[in-house]
Scaffold this motif. Structure first.
Motif, PDB file in Angstrom:
ATOM      1  N   LYS A 242       8.346  -9.336   8.220  1.00 60.73           N
ATOM      2  CA  LYS A 242       8.515 -10.314   7.084  1.00 60.73           C
ATOM      3  C   LYS A 242       7.020 -10.867   7.090  1.00 60.73           C
ATOM      4  CE  LYS A 242      13.135 -11.805   7.557  1.00 60.73           C
ATOM      5  NZ  LYS A 242      14.140 -12.987   8.056  1.00 60.73           N
ATOM      6  N   ILE A 243       6.091 -10.879   7.802  1.00 64.57           N
ATOM      7  CA  ILE A 243       4.795 -11.169   7.591  1.00 64.57           C
ATOM      8  C   ILE A 243       3.907 -10.775   6.220  1.00 64.57           C
ATOM      9  CG2 ILE A 243       2.522 -11.411   8.488  1.00 64.57           C
ATOM     10  CD1 ILE A 243       4.645 -13.224   9.777  1.00 64.57           C
ATOM     11  N   ALA A 244       3.961  -9.622   5.628  1.00 62.41           N
ATOM     12  CA  ALA A 244       3.390  -9.167   4.615  1.00 62.41           C
ATOM     13  C   ALA A 244       3.862  -9.719   3.259  1.00 62.41           C
ATOM     14  CB  ALA A 244       3.428  -7.572   4.397  1.00 62.41           C
ATOM     15  N   PRO A 245       5.317  -9.870   3.099  1.00 62.55           N
ATOM     16  CA  PRO A 245       5.707 -10.542   1.879  1.00 62.55           C
ATOM     17  C   PRO A 245       5.426 -12.349   1.957  1.00 62.55           C
ATOM     18  CG  PRO A 245       7.492  -9.578   3.193  1.00 62.55           C
ATOM     19  CD  PRO A 245       6.296  -9.069   3.841  1.00 62.55           C
ATOM     20  N   LEU A 246       5.405 -12.497   3.163  1.00 66.03           N
ATOM     21  CA  LEU A 246       5.218 -13.982   3.318  1.00 66.03           C
ATOM     22  C   LEU A 246       3.699 -14.412   3.030  1.00 66.03           C
ATOM     23  CD1 LEU A 246       5.910 -17.032   4.147  1.00 66.03           C
ATOM     24  CD2 LEU A 246       5.691 -16.500   6.499  1.00 66.03           C
ATOM     25  N   SER A 247       2.675 -13.452   3.519  1.00 65.19           N
ATOM     26  CA  SER A 247       1.419 -13.571   3.346  1.00 65.19           C
ATOM     27  C   SER A 247       1.199 -13.700   1.643  1.00 65.19           C
ATOM     28  CB  SER A 247       0.627 -12.605   3.948  1.00 65.19           C
ATOM     29  OG  SER A 247       0.658 -12.803   5.397  1.00 65.19           O
ATOM     30  N   GLU A 248       1.840 -12.725   1.077  1.00 67.05           N
ATOM     31  CA  GLU A 248       1.717 -12.385  -0.273  1.00 67.05           C
ATOM     32  C   GLU A 248       2.188 -13.896  -1.188  1.00 67.05           C
ATOM     33  OE1 GLU A 248       3.069  -9.597  -4.003  1.00 67.05           O
ATOM     34  OE2 GLU A 248       3.406  -8.987  -2.052  1.00 67.05           O
ATOM     35  N   ALA A 249       3.239 -14.328  -0.618  1.00 66.62           N
ATOM     36  CA  ALA A 249       3.754 -15.553  -1.337  1.00 66.62           C
ATOM     37  C   ALA A 249       3.018 -16.438  -0.914  1.00 66.62           C
ATOM     38  CB  ALA A 249       5.324 -15.706  -0.678  1.00 66.62           C
ATOM     39  N   LEU A 250       2.379 -16.646  -0.065  1.00 60.50           N
ATOM     40  CA  LEU A 250       1.538 -17.827   0.290  1.00 60.50           C
ATOM     41  C   LEU A 250       0.302 -17.774  -0.593  1.00 60.50           C
ATOM     42  CD1 LEU A 250       1.645 -18.465   4.384  1.00 60.50           C
ATOM     43  CD2 LEU A 250       2.178 -20.108   2.463  1.00 60.50           C
ATOM     44  N   GLY A 251      -0.234 -16.504  -0.539  1.00 61.80           N
ATOM     45  CA  GLY A 251      -1.609 -16.496  -1.308  1.00 61.80           C
ATOM     46  C   GLY A 251      -1.456 -16.660  -2.538  1.00 61.80           C
ATOM     47  N   SER A 252      -0.019 -16.524  -3.319  1.00 57.64           N
ATOM     48  CA  SER A 252       0.082 -16.854  -4.754  1.00 57.64           C
ATOM     49  C   SER A 252       0.220 -18.466  -4.681  1.00 57.64           C
ATOM     50  CB  SER A 252       1.539 -16.341  -5.237  1.00 57.64           C
ATOM     51  OG  SER A 252       1.336 -14.811  -5.286  1.00 57.64           O
TER      52      SER A 252
END
Length: 310
Positions: A242-252
């Motif tokens: 789940k870390i990659a999609p969470l990192s992407e959402a946090l970046g946005s």
């Protein structure tokens, strides 16, 4: 219960990178954890492969502080299997050589890596070697050492303070399924190794999520009853997928917040929300879930994406 894989290998190989530092030389904490693990029921289905170093004094006569040594605990017995010239435990290549050697020498269906010592969080890393001028590994160096194992890990865990952050999980995600670490400082007694060993002896066919939950639950049980301030400690098991999609959402989300800065009113609201967010260890890290919950009214769409990703 299936004790061994079909090809005769163990069900689990658990690596313990045991950098004793002052936790051992001053307070015998590493020795106490090893003795706790040795108190667990004997099993041939699990190998505990241990590398020792990084401390001025060991309180187990079997361990030489002037050497880098390797031990295996299997069937309730701790056996020295290698004695090397003293190495710097705070170097990624030292960690990498240990894991690579261990994966070849003790193959298993599943692997867990436990890094034991002081932790300093995403800015400082972990594993301070008091015999090498407090040399230690940054988070990228920790990930580099883990990567050299050449095997995927069911669990990568830190029995160390402050290592339960998204930055560290992001660096380790390519190498494991689950991540077990504390957002806060840990008591010196650390994890409950007898309970960990007992669980694996009884359920060697378990997976990372159940073992991770057991580590967290027994850590809470052991330390709630032993420290002066109960409930002041934390431990989490995190699904690294789940870390990659969470990192992407946090970046946005952060990019959206960048657009807010020119608006002084919204900016003041954002700063207030962030200042009020739940924090760990004097504000060195903050709780992402609490952060997006507090900022939801300011940016509902982006914060919702982060909550979904979690």
């Amino acid at each position: 219960i299936c004790a061994f894989a079909q090809d005769g290998t163990a069900q689990w190989t658990v690596f313990i990178y045991l950098c004793g530092t002052d936790l051992e030389s001053d307070d015998s904490e590493a020795t106490l954890n090893l003795q706790s693990l040795l108190s667990a029921p004997a099993t041939g289905a699990v190998n505990y492969v241990i590398q020792t170093g990084g401390t001025k004094e060991w309180h187990m006569e079997e361990i030489d502080p002037g050497k880098t040594e390797r031990f295996v605990i299997n069937n309730g017995t701790m056996t020295k299997v290698d004695s090397l010239p003293l190495e710097d435990m705070g170097k990624s290549d030292t960690l990498g050589r240990f894991l690579s050697w261990g994966a070849k020498a003790y193959p298993a269906e599943k692997y867990m890596a436990i890094l034991w010592d002081h932790g300093g969080g995403p800015l400082s890393g972990a594993i301070w070697d008091e015999l090498h001028e407090d040399s230690h590994m940054t988070v990228p160096e920790l990930a580099e050492g883990i990567s050299q194992a050449g095997v995927p890990f069911e669990i990568i865990g830190f029995d160390a303070c402050l290592m339960g952050s998204i930055e560290i999980a992001h660096m380790l995600a390519p190498y494991g399924k689950y991540f077990v670490a504390s957002e806060e400082t840990e008591p010196g007694s650390g994890w409950a190794y007898e309970q960990l060993g007992t669980f694996l002896a009884e359920y060697p066919d378990t997976n990372g999520v159940y073992l991770g939950k057991l580590i967290c639950d027994t850590f809470k049980w052991a330390n709630d009853s032993s420290i002066l301030l109960p409930n002041s400690h934390t431990l989490s098991v995190i699904d690294l997928a789940k870390i990659a999609p969470l990192s992407e959402a946090l970046g946005s989300l952060i990019q959206e917040w960048g657009d807010i800065i020119p608006d002084i009113v919204d900016y003041q609201v954002l700063i207030h929300d962030l200042a009020s967010t739940e924090k760990y260890t004097a504000g060195s890290t903050i709780d992402i879930g609490d952060m997006v919950l507090r900022a939801e009214s300011l940016d509902p769409l982006s914060t919702q994406k982060v909550r979904i990703a979690m």
